[in-house]
Design a protein around this motif. Structure first.
Motif, short mmCIF file in Angstrom:
data_model
loop_
_atom_site.label_atom_id
_atom_site.label_comp_id
_atom_site.label_asym_id
_atom_site.label_seq_id
_atom_site.Cartn_x
_atom_site.Cartn_y
_atom_site.Cartn_z
N THR A 4 0.54 -1.11 -0.01
CA THR A 4 0.15 -0.10 -0.30
C THR A 4 0.78 0.89 -0.15
N VAL A 49 7.56 5.29 6.75
CA VAL A 49 6.56 3.91 7.13
C VAL A 49 5.59 3.44 8.17
N ASN A 50 4.58 3.77 7.94
CA ASN A 50 3.64 4.20 9.09
C ASN A 50 3.75 5.46 9.99
N GLY A 51 4.27 6.65 9.01
CA GLY A 51 4.58 7.88 9.67
C GLY A 51 5.69 7.84 9.67
N ARG A 52 7.02 7.04 10.27
CA ARG A 52 7.60 6.89 10.48
C ARG A 52 9.11 7.21 9.62
N SER A 56 14.87 3.68 2.29
CA SER A 56 14.15 2.30 2.22
C SER A 56 15.31 1.45 1.29
N HIS A 64 7.57 -5.07 4.28
CA HIS A 64 6.75 -3.25 4.56
C HIS A 64 4.86 -4.31 3.68
N ASP A 66 2.37 -5.05 4.86
CA ASP A 66 1.22 -4.44 5.99
C ASP A 66 1.00 -3.59 5.83
N ASP A 67 2.38 -2.52 5.36
CA ASP A 67 2.26 -1.16 5.84
C ASP A 67 1.90 0.03 5.26
N GLU A 68 1.74 1.02 6.04
CA GLU A 68 1.62 2.36 4.59
C GLU A 68 2.68 3.04 4.41
N ILE A 69 2.82 2.74 3.40
CA ILE A 69 4.30 3.31 2.21
C ILE A 69 3.40 5.11 2.14
N ASP A 112 6.68 15.42 12.69
CA ASP A 112 5.98 14.47 13.15
C ASP A 112 6.83 14.48 14.35
#
Ligand code: FES
Ligand code: FES
Length: 166
Positions: A4, A49-52, A56, A64, A66-69, A112
């Motif tokens: 994703t 990746v998941n906001g952090r 890469s 990764h 299942d992560d939000e990239i 963040d």
């Protein structure tokens, strides 16, 4: 494998040992993320990746799924720049631009972290609000090198966005 990235589902069949950077660039044609050193030293390959923010080039893509990239392509468009992209333009925060996608992704992650009050190695106060003075920004962005040495303008762009967001 499935990923994703920037809110969209992607499928790819890379070598199981492929780095996330190589899958982004070579299999999914998301070439905004740059390969500089390929050894975790330059930050050109920084994505969220998941906001952090992570390098890469140092992580296996298979980890990764299942992560939000989020890559630089997911932060803004030419007609609707992300505030940091606009600030980099107005402050001349680049010369060749090769490090810029990584700088901007890293700055998003850095702000963040700062907004959560996380201190850095040079923070005077470990509990209070983060003050993003020059030294603090330089320390927090020290993983992102710029061969053109646009550092003063990069700091100005980041500080403008940080102060505008408060
Ligand atoms: Fe990943 Fe340089 S290409 S840190
Ligand atoms: Fe050229 Fe940073 S703008 S490496």
């Amino acid at each position: 494998m499935h990923f994703t990235i920037n809110g969209e589902r992607h499928e790819a069949a890379p070598d199981i040992r492929a780095s996330l950077l190589d899958v982004l660039r070579e299999h999914l044609q998301l070439t905004g993320t740059k390969k500089g050193c390929d050894h975790g030293q330059c930050g050109a390959c920084t994505v969220l990746v998941n906001g952090r923010r992570i390098n890469s080039c140092l992580t296996l893509a298979v980890m990764h799924q299942d992560d939000e990239i989020v890559t630089i392509e997911g932060l803004g468009t030419p007609d609707a720049l992300h505030p940091l992209q606009a600030a980099f333009v107005s402050h001349d925060g680049f010369q060749c631009g090769y490090c810029t996608p990584g700088q901007i992704c890293s700055a998003v992650g850095m702000m963040d972290e700062a907004s959560k009050g996380w201190p850095s190695h040079v923070s005077d106060d470990l509990d209070g609000d983060v003050v993003l003075a020059d030294g603090e920004i330089a320390e927090r962005m020290s993983g992102n090198l710029c061969r053109c040495s646009a550092y003063p303008n990069i700091r100005d762009a980041i500080r403008q966005v940080w102060e505008g967001a408060k």
